[in-house]
Design a protein around this motif. Structure first.
Motif, PDB file in Angstrom:
ATOM      1  N   TRP A  80      19.856 -34.408  -5.309  1.00 53.98           N
ATOM      2  CA  TRP A  80      19.943 -35.421  -6.363  1.00 53.98           C
ATOM      3  C   TRP A  80      21.367 -35.976  -6.359  1.00 53.98           C
ATOM      4  O   TRP A  80      22.265 -35.458  -6.993  1.00 53.98           O
ATOM      5  CB  TRP A  80      19.598 -34.841  -7.734  1.00 53.98           C
ATOM      6  N   ASP A  81      21.548 -37.019  -5.578  1.00 57.15           N
ATOM      7  CA  ASP A  81      22.845 -37.686  -5.457  1.00 57.15           C
ATOM      8  C   ASP A  81      22.547 -39.110  -5.029  1.00 57.15           C
ATOM      9  O   ASP A  81      22.032 -39.335  -3.932  1.00 57.15           O
ATOM     10  CB  ASP A  81      23.720 -36.972  -4.420  1.00 57.15           C
ATOM     11  N   GLU A  82      22.832 -40.076  -5.884  1.00 55.78           N
ATOM     12  CA  GLU A  82      22.484 -41.467  -5.585  1.00 55.78           C
ATOM     13  C   GLU A  82      23.229 -42.013  -4.377  1.00 55.78           C
ATOM     14  O   GLU A  82      22.834 -43.025  -3.805  1.00 55.78           O
ATOM     15  CB  GLU A  82      22.713 -42.345  -6.816  1.00 55.78           C
ATOM     16  N   LYS A  83      24.304 -41.338  -3.968  1.00 54.39           N
ATOM     17  CA  LYS A  83      25.058 -41.775  -2.798  1.00 54.39           C
ATOM     18  C   LYS A  83      24.596 -41.076  -1.518  1.00 54.39           C
ATOM     19  O   LYS A  83      24.987 -41.468  -0.419  1.00 54.39           O
ATOM     20  CB  LYS A  83      26.552 -41.518  -3.009  1.00 54.39           C
ATOM     21  N   ARG A  84      23.772 -40.034  -1.680  1.00 54.69           N
ATOM     22  CA  ARG A  84      23.290 -39.284  -0.503  1.00 54.69           C
ATOM     23  C   ARG A  84      21.913 -38.704  -0.810  1.00 54.69           C
ATOM     24  O   ARG A  84      21.777 -37.535  -1.138  1.00 54.69           O
ATOM     25  CB  ARG A  84      24.289 -38.187  -0.136  1.00 54.69           C
ATOM     26  N   LYS A  85      20.892 -39.546  -0.679  1.00 56.44           N
ATOM     27  CA  LYS A  85      19.513 -39.153  -0.999  1.00 56.44           C
ATOM     28  C   LYS A  85      18.862 -38.564   0.248  1.00 56.44           C
ATOM     29  O   LYS A  85      18.204 -39.266   1.007  1.00 56.44           O
ATOM     30  CB  LYS A  85      18.732 -40.364  -1.509  1.00 56.44           C
ATOM     31  N   VAL A  86      19.072 -37.271   0.468  1.00 59.65           N
ATOM     32  CA  VAL A  86      18.597 -36.656   1.704  1.00 59.65           C
ATOM     33  C   VAL A  86      17.765 -35.413   1.423  1.00 59.65           C
ATOM     34  O   VAL A  86      17.923 -34.747   0.411  1.00 59.65           O
ATOM     35  CB  VAL A  86      19.772 -36.271   2.627  1.00 59.65           C
ATOM     36  N   VAL A  87      16.871 -35.141   2.390  1.00 55.17           N
ATOM     37  CA  VAL A  87      16.169 -33.861   2.451  1.00 55.17           C
ATOM     38  C   VAL A  87      16.828 -33.073   3.578  1.00 55.17           C
ATOM     39  O   VAL A  87      16.883 -33.548   4.722  1.00 55.17           O
ATOM     40  CB  VAL A  87      14.666 -34.042   2.763  1.00 55.17           C
ATOM     41  N   MET A  88      17.349 -31.902   3.265  1.00 58.82           N
ATOM     42  CA  MET A  88      17.963 -31.043   4.275  1.00 58.82           C
ATOM     43  C   MET A  88      16.945 -30.019   4.765  1.00 58.82           C
ATOM     44  O   MET A  88      16.054 -29.599   4.013  1.00 58.82           O
ATOM     45  CB  MET A  88      19.172 -30.317   3.695  1.00 58.82           C
ATOM     46  N   ARG A  89      17.095 -29.618   6.034  1.00 58.43           N
ATOM     47  CA  ARG A  89      16.245 -28.573   6.588  1.00 58.43           C
ATOM     48  C   ARG A  89      17.141 -27.483   7.185  1.00 58.43           C
ATOM     49  O   ARG A  89      18.069 -27.775   7.940  1.00 58.43           O
ATOM     50  CB  ARG A  89      15.325 -29.127   7.671  1.00 58.43           C
ATOM     51  N   TYR A  90      16.834 -26.245   6.831  1.00 56.26           N
ATOM     52  CA  TYR A  90      17.593 -25.089   7.323  1.00 56.26           C
ATOM     53  C   TYR A  90      16.651 -24.128   8.040  1.00 56.26           C
ATOM     54  O   TYR A  90      15.475 -24.028   7.687  1.00 56.26           O
ATOM     55  CB  TYR A  90      18.264 -24.352   6.159  1.00 56.26           C
ATOM     56  N   GLU A  91      17.171 -23.428   9.013  1.00 55.40           N
ATOM     57  CA  GLU A  91      16.412 -22.368   9.662  1.00 55.40           C
ATOM     58  C   GLU A  91      16.518 -21.114   8.793  1.00 55.40           C
ATOM     59  O   GLU A  91      17.621 -20.673   8.464  1.00 55.40           O
ATOM     60  CB  GLU A  91      16.949 -22.102  11.061  1.00 55.40           C
ATOM     61  N   SER A  92      15.385 -20.555   8.425  1.00 51.83           N
ATOM     62  CA  SER A  92      15.341 -19.399   7.538  1.00 51.83           C
ATOM     63  C   SER A  92      15.344 -18.108   8.350  1.00 51.83           C
ATOM     64  O   SER A  92      14.685 -18.005   9.385  1.00 51.83           O
ATOM     65  CB  SER A  92      14.073 -19.475   6.677  1.00 51.83           C
ATOM     66  N   HIS A  93      16.093 -17.116   7.862  1.00 56.70           N
ATOM     67  CA  HIS A  93      16.204 -15.834   8.559  1.00 56.70           C
ATOM     68  C   HIS A  93      15.709 -14.685   7.690  1.00 56.70           C
ATOM     69  O   HIS A  93      15.723 -14.775   6.453  1.00 56.70           O
ATOM     70  CB  HIS A  93      17.652 -15.593   8.984  1.00 56.70           C
ATOM     71  N   ALA A  94      15.306 -13.608   8.329  1.00 59.20           N
ATOM     72  CA  ALA A  94      14.697 -12.475   7.628  1.00 59.20           C
ATOM     73  C   ALA A  94      15.627 -11.835   6.607  1.00 59.20           C
ATOM     74  O   ALA A  94      15.166 -11.267   5.609  1.00 59.20           O
ATOM     75  CB  ALA A  94      14.245 -11.422   8.646  1.00 59.20           C
ATOM     76  N   ASP A  95      16.937 -11.930   6.822  1.00 58.85           N
ATOM     77  CA  ASP A  95      17.889 -11.278   5.916  1.00 58.85           C
ATOM     78  C   ASP A  95      18.201 -12.101   4.671  1.00 58.85           C
ATOM     79  O   ASP A  95      19.090 -11.758   3.889  1.00 58.85           O
ATOM     80  CB  ASP A  95      19.185 -10.928   6.655  1.00 58.85           C
ATOM     81  N   GLY A  96      17.476 -13.200   4.460  1.00 58.82           N
ATOM     82  CA  GLY A  96      17.692 -14.025   3.277  1.00 58.82           C
ATOM     83  C   GLY A  96      18.716 -15.122   3.465  1.00 58.82           C
ATOM     84  O   GLY A  96      18.987 -15.888   2.535  1.00 58.82           O
ATOM     85  N   THR A  97      19.282 -15.230   4.655  1.00 61.33           N
ATOM     86  CA  THR A  97      20.228 -16.299   4.936  1.00 61.33           C
ATOM     87  C   THR A  97      19.499 -17.475   5.578  1.00 61.33           C
ATOM     88  O   THR A  97      18.307 -17.404   5.883  1.00 61.33           O
ATOM     89  CB  THR A  97      21.347 -15.814   5.874  1.00 61.33           C
ATOM     90  N   ALA A  98      20.232 -18.553   5.794  1.00 63.20           N
ATOM     91  CA  ALA A  98      19.704 -19.731   6.484  1.00 63.20           C
ATOM     92  C   ALA A  98      20.857 -20.379   7.237  1.00 63.20           C
ATOM     93  O   ALA A  98      22.023 -20.223   6.857  1.00 63.20           O
ATOM     94  CB  ALA A  98      19.081 -20.705   5.494  1.00 63.20           C
ATOM     95  N   SER A  99      20.533 -21.095   8.299  1.00 64.74           N
ATOM     96  CA  SER A  99      21.585 -21.692   9.118  1.00 64.74           C
ATOM     97  C   SER A  99      21.122 -23.015   9.714  1.00 64.74           C
ATOM     98  O   SER A  99      19.980 -23.433   9.535  1.00 64.74           O
ATOM     99  CB  SER A  99      21.998 -20.726  10.235  1.00 64.74           C
ATOM    100  N   ASN A 100      22.044 -23.636  10.448  1.00 64.22           N
ATOM    101  CA  ASN A 100      21.755 -24.882  11.180  1.00 64.22           C
ATOM    102  C   ASN A 100      21.169 -25.957  10.279  1.00 64.22           C
ATOM    103  O   ASN A 100      20.159 -26.584  10.607  1.00 64.22           O
ATOM    104  CB  ASN A 100      20.823 -24.610  12.367  1.00 64.22           C
ATOM    105  N   GLY A 101      21.829 -26.184   9.151  1.00 62.68           N
ATOM    106  CA  GLY A 101      21.384 -27.239   8.250  1.00 62.68           C
ATOM    107  C   GLY A 101      21.498 -28.612   8.894  1.00 62.68           C
ATOM    108  O   GLY A 101      22.483 -28.920   9.569  1.00 62.68           O
ATOM    109  N   MET A 102      20.471 -29.413   8.706  1.00 62.38           N
ATOM    110  CA  MET A 102      20.467 -30.767   9.252  1.00 62.38           C
ATOM    111  C   MET A 102      19.775 -31.710   8.276  1.00 62.38           C
ATOM    112  O   MET A 102      18.942 -31.292   7.481  1.00 62.38           O
ATOM    113  CB  MET A 102      19.727 -30.802  10.592  1.00 62.38           C
ATOM    114  N   VAL A 103      20.156 -32.980   8.326  1.00 59.60           N
ATOM    115  CA  VAL A 103      19.467 -33.981   7.516  1.00 59.60           C
ATOM    116  C   VAL A 103      18.107 -34.218   8.155  1.00 59.60           C
ATOM    117  O   VAL A 103      18.014 -34.728   9.264  1.00 59.60           O
ATOM    118  CB  VAL A 103      20.267 -35.285   7.428  1.00 59.60           C
TER     119      VAL A 103
END
Length: 200
Positions: A93-116
């Motif tokens: 929710w940002d009128e200057k950056r209306k994006v959906v991000m996607r992250y790779e989910s990992h078993a330990d509860g972390t996530a990485s490689n965020g991309m628009v």
């Protein structure tokens, strides 16, 4: 909320500082909780004197351990998993950056490689991005400018649903999971779909 009506706090602080105002959440099938934490629940938002964290975060809670996943977004809002739980989606929710991000989910509860994953910044309409849901084929349903955007798992805009009032959050319902209930500020709507949604 417990069965007897009492409340149990799962998380309220990160590294000793109070969370902003947890907004949306999703459980992974293993019971790990993921949630967004923008300051929108505070009366003065980013400038509220009660704001203790210097960022808006996305967190996970696994076996009682709270982990910060990312601070990529100023207004992390809706959150959902792909059907195979390989990817975690987060709306901004940002009128200057209306994006959906996607992250790779990992078993330990972390996530990485965020991309628009999808960018709506140039789309007409006043609202930024709010709630998000995913159907069993991996299509995303995103509250975005002017309506409910449907996006394929490959990132293609399939269409936009225009409701009588702008929907901000959604939930799958009915026995077959093919009804999407749309929550707007002044009304509740529903739409029947051909593909069932992912439900807990």
């Amino acid at each position: 909320m417990e069965k007897n009506g009492s409340f149990s706090i799962l998380a309220d602080r990160y590294e000793g500082k109070r969370l902003n105002s947890p907004n949306d959440l999703v459980y992974r099938s293993d019971g790990t909780l993921y949630f967004t934490d923008p300051p929108f629940g505070l009366p003065k938002f980013f400038d509220d004197p009660r704001k203790e964290l210097p960022f808006s975060g996305v967190f996970s809670l696994q076996n009682g351990k709270l982990q910060l996943i990312t601070t990529d977004l100023t207004g992390p809002n809706g959150i959902a998993f792909s059907p195979d739980e390989k990817y975690l989606y987060v709306t901004n929710w940002d009128e200057k950056r209306k994006v959906v991000m996607r992250y790779e989910s990992h078993a330990d509860g972390t996530a990485s490689n965020g991309m628009v994953f999808f960018d709506m910044t140039s789309a007409h309409g006043e609202d930024a991005l709010d709630g998000i849901k995913v159907d069993q084929r991996g299509n995303l349903y995103v509250s975005g400018p002017s309506g409910l955007w449907i996006i394929s798992p490959e990132g293609k805009h399939l269409g936009t649903v225009i409701a009588p009032r702008h929907p901000h959050n959604m939930a799958w319902g009915d026995d077959d999971g093919k009804t999407l209930y749309l929550c707007a500020r002044s009304g509740l709507y529903k739409i029947r779909l051909n593909i069932p949604g992912i439900r807990p």
